[in-house]
Design a protein around this motif. Structure first.
Motif, PDB file in Angstrom:
ATOM      1  N   PRO A 211      46.417  44.428  30.402  1.00 18.02           N
ATOM      2  CA  PRO A 211      47.560  44.033  31.219  1.00 18.02           C
ATOM      3  C   PRO A 211      47.308  43.985  32.723  1.00 18.02           C
ATOM      4  N   GLU A 212      46.352  44.758  33.236  1.00 13.30           N
ATOM      5  CA  GLU A 212      46.176  44.799  34.690  1.00 13.30           C
ATOM      6  C   GLU A 212      45.554  43.495  35.186  1.00 13.30           C
ATOM      7  N   PRO A 213      46.206  42.824  36.154  1.00 19.12           N
ATOM      8  CA  PRO A 213      45.691  41.531  36.630  1.00 19.12           C
ATOM      9  C   PRO A 213      44.639  41.704  37.720  1.00 19.12           C
ATOM     10  N   VAL A 214      43.491  42.219  37.340  1.00 21.83           N
ATOM     11  CA  VAL A 214      42.361  42.357  38.254  1.00 21.83           C
ATOM     12  C   VAL A 214      41.313  41.313  37.882  1.00 21.83           C
ATOM     13  N   GLU A 215      40.404  41.045  38.796  1.00 19.83           N
ATOM     14  CA  GLU A 215      39.464  39.938  38.615  1.00 19.83           C
ATOM     15  C   GLU A 215      38.692  40.049  37.305  1.00 19.83           C
ATOM     16  N   ALA A 216      38.286  41.245  36.942  1.00 23.60           N
ATOM     17  CA  ALA A 216      37.475  41.416  35.732  1.00 23.60           C
ATOM     18  C   ALA A 216      38.220  41.010  34.463  1.00 23.60           C
ATOM     19  N   LEU A 221      41.739  32.720  33.069  1.00 24.06           N
ATOM     20  CA  LEU A 221      42.607  31.990  33.992  1.00 24.06           C
ATOM     21  C   LEU A 221      41.773  31.133  34.950  1.00 24.06           C
ATOM     22  N   GLY A 222      40.681  31.681  35.459  1.00 27.31           N
ATOM     23  CA  GLY A 222      39.814  30.895  36.328  1.00 27.31           C
ATOM     24  C   GLY A 222      39.290  29.658  35.627  1.00 27.31           C
ATOM     25  N   ARG A 223      38.894  29.817  34.360  1.00 29.51           N
ATOM     26  CA  ARG A 223      38.396  28.669  33.598  1.00 29.51           C
ATOM     27  C   ARG A 223      39.503  27.656  33.339  1.00 29.51           C
ATOM     28  N   LEU A 224      40.729  28.135  33.090  1.00 27.30           N
ATOM     29  CA  LEU A 224      41.848  27.229  32.853  1.00 27.30           C
ATOM     30  C   LEU A 224      42.169  26.424  34.110  1.00 27.30           C
ATOM     31  N   VAL A 225      42.136  27.067  35.268  1.00 21.65           N
ATOM     32  CA  VAL A 225      42.386  26.342  36.521  1.00 21.65           C
ATOM     33  C   VAL A 225      41.411  25.184  36.663  1.00 21.65           C
ATOM     34  N   ARG A 226      40.135  25.455  36.412  1.00 22.44           N
ATOM     35  CA  ARG A 226      39.126  24.406  36.551  1.00 22.44           C
ATOM     36  C   ARG A 226      39.291  23.316  35.494  1.00 22.44           C
ATOM     37  N   ALA A 227      39.556  23.711  34.248  1.00 25.45           N
ATOM     38  CA  ALA A 227      39.667  22.733  33.162  1.00 25.45           C
ATOM     39  C   ALA A 227      40.878  21.827  33.346  1.00 25.45           C
ATOM     40  N   GLU A 248      42.374  26.623  43.882  1.00 31.92           N
ATOM     41  CA  GLU A 248      42.240  25.370  43.146  1.00 31.92           C
ATOM     42  C   GLU A 248      40.854  25.180  42.547  1.00 31.92           C
ATOM     43  N   ARG A 249      39.903  26.001  42.945  1.00 31.99           N
ATOM     44  CA  ARG A 249      38.563  25.937  42.359  1.00 31.99           C
ATOM     45  C   ARG A 249      38.363  26.985  41.265  1.00 31.99           C
ATOM     46  N   GLY A 250      39.430  27.683  40.911  1.00 31.94           N
ATOM     47  CA  GLY A 250      39.334  28.711  39.887  1.00 31.94           C
ATOM     48  C   GLY A 250      38.748  30.001  40.376  1.00 31.94           C
ATOM     49  N   ARG A 251      38.863  30.280  41.676  1.00 41.48           N
ATOM     50  CA  ARG A 251      38.324  31.503  42.263  1.00 41.48           C
ATOM     51  C   ARG A 251      39.433  32.506  42.506  1.00 41.48           C
ATOM     52  N   TYR A 252      39.149  33.728  42.176  1.00 44.10           N
ATOM     53  CA  TYR A 252      40.094  34.841  42.360  1.00 44.10           C
ATOM     54  C   TYR A 252      40.439  35.018  43.836  1.00 44.10           C
TER      55      TYR A 252
END
Length: 453
Positions: A211-216, A221-227, A248-252
């Motif tokens: 549940p914790e929304p940390v980068e790890a 989500l990063g892959r979904l942004v790019r796809a 917009e590049r899928g970067r945290y």
């Protein structure tokens, strides 16, 4: 407060947190509150229904009716409490792992209880001074089915819906299998955004990520942004009171950077903002540039809320506050952290500036953080390190803050030393625009404490 801490009480379900304990907490709260009815909401955790049943029994046993909201984001339950002028009990462990659960208490003004009121309930719990209704006066139960719909509708009427729709944004959303899965996809769609999702099925096992929304935890989500070629990614925690962003590049995007961007957009000269003592230099710099005052509190949302209420009582303007973990308050709307609303405010910023996420957060990216830990074996070692921290702070050519450990502000950098509230560790945080400056400050403090240990 030993039981409620800085953001409710939490523990591993069945071990540190039991149905019997939850019943007693709810019974104590219902006994202290002067209320005929109490709202009861929960997040998606597998133990949520069990603990909700226990809480409902405790409330009813005190002769108070229960309005059961079912699975709702924390801000949706808070909205219901404010609109109905009744207090509430939330069964949630927020960002903690799936095996955890917890209890959070809300007043009839729709605001988490301040420290003094929590201490009254804690006192009743410890002393077991509970109300006990006779058999023919126990509380009844109603099931509320529209709390989530009303919550979304109110947000839609509050944010800049037309401007966001005109910006033609694609939002990649990760509710993390939490309560926000029931509300945020519809909300962002109704704002006129194209919405693509991952981990959007409510599931208390949290199969896609913790549940914790940390980068790890947010690689999907990063892959979904790019796809999807999305303009922004938004992630929530288990009860959807936080929002973390991807560009917009899928970067945290670090939570401290998004908080600074929102604060720079919101604060004016003469305003005050509130943050915890581990606040980033980013927000310090934003406040200085805006001519706003920064107030620091001990770590935890309860402490931030308490300070905002004190500032309100003194007629201070507090348009934004929060922490760098994605938990941002917009107190003029409601004094609660609200992941969907935070996301909408960030979309407003994108729509107004007509810039990408990476461009908006760029001024707040060139900061470097160092975190070190010192483990101790007993209280003697802890006392020695805390004494060394006090001696170091007294000799430093810096502005000290001692409300939660020792924070030393040097103007261009800061360092914080505080004992962990959950582990046998003393934590050292440092931040500066120059990487070597941050590392040097942290290393110097670490050496002083290590020598003392």
């Amino acid at each position: 407060m030993k039981i409620f801490g800085s953001s409710g009480t939490r523990g591993v379900a069945g071990e540190e947190l039991t149905p019997e304990f939850v019943l007693r907490v709810a019974k104590a709260a219902a006994s202290v509150w002067d209320a005929d009815r109490v709202a009861l909401g929960r997040d998606t955790r597998t133990t949520g229904a069990m603990f909700s049943d226990a809480a409902a029994a405790g409330i009813a046993s005190a002769g108070v009716d229960v309005a059961r909201l079912g699975v709702t984001p924390t801000p949706a339950t808070v909205r219901y409490c404010e609109d109905e002028s009744i207090p509430g009990v939330l069964i949630t462990a927020s960002h903690n792992p799936p095996e955890y659960n917890g209890v959070k208490l809300v007043g009839d003004d729709g605001i988490e209880l301040p420290v003094d009121r929590l201490e009254r309930i804690e006192g009743a719990l410890v002393a077991e001074t509970f109300d006990a209704a006779p058999w023919d006066e126990v509380g009844g139960t109603t099931h509320v089915t529209d709390a989530n719909e009303d919550y979304v509708a109110e947000m839609l009427a509050t944010v800049g819906r037309e401007a966001i729709a005109d910006a033609d944004l694609t939002v990649a959303l990760d509710p993390g299998h939490g309560a926000g899965a029931l509300t945020s996809p519809d909300f962002f769609h109704e704002l006129g955004c194209e919405v693509v999702t991952v981990n959007a099925q409510p599931d208390g096992h949290f199969p896609g990520r913790d549940p914790e929304p940390v980068e790890a935890n947010l690689g999907d989500l990063g892959r979904l942004v790019r796809a999807a070629d999305a303009d922004v990614g938004i992630a929530h925690d288990g009860d959807a009171d936080r929002a973390i962003f991807f560009d917009e590049r899928g970067r945290y995007v670090e939570g401290d950077a998004s908080l600074a961007a929102l604060a720079a957009h919101t604060l004016s000269a003469g305003d005050t903002t509130v943050a915890a003592v581990n606040v980033s230099q980013r927000l310090v710099d934003v406040c200085e540039a805006a001519g706003a005052t920064l107030e620091l509190t001990p770590i935890g949302s309860t402490n931030i809320i308490t300070r905002i209420r004190q500032l309100w009582a003194a007629d201070e303007s507090v348009p934004i506050a929060g922490e760098g973990n994605g938990g941002v308050f917009f107190p003029d709307y409601r004094l609660v952290r609200d992941g969907a609303f935070i996301g909408a405010k960030f979309l407003e910023l994108l729509a107004e500036r007509r810039e990408s996420v990476s461009e908006i957060v760029a001024p707040y990216g060139d900061y470097h953080n160092v975190r070190l830990n010192l483990v101790y074996d007993d209280e003697r070692e802890l006392d020695a390190m805390l004494a060394a921290a006090e001696e170091y702070a007294a000799a430093a050519d810096a502005t000290p803050t001692t409300i939660d450990g020792h924070r030393l502000d040097y103007g261009d950098a800061w360092v914080l030393v505080r004992p962990s509230g959950t582990e046998p560790k003393v934590r050292i945080y440092a931040e500066a625009r120059d990487r070597d400056r941050a590392a040097g400050l942290a290393a110097e403090v670490h050496e002083a404490l290590d020598d003392a240990r």
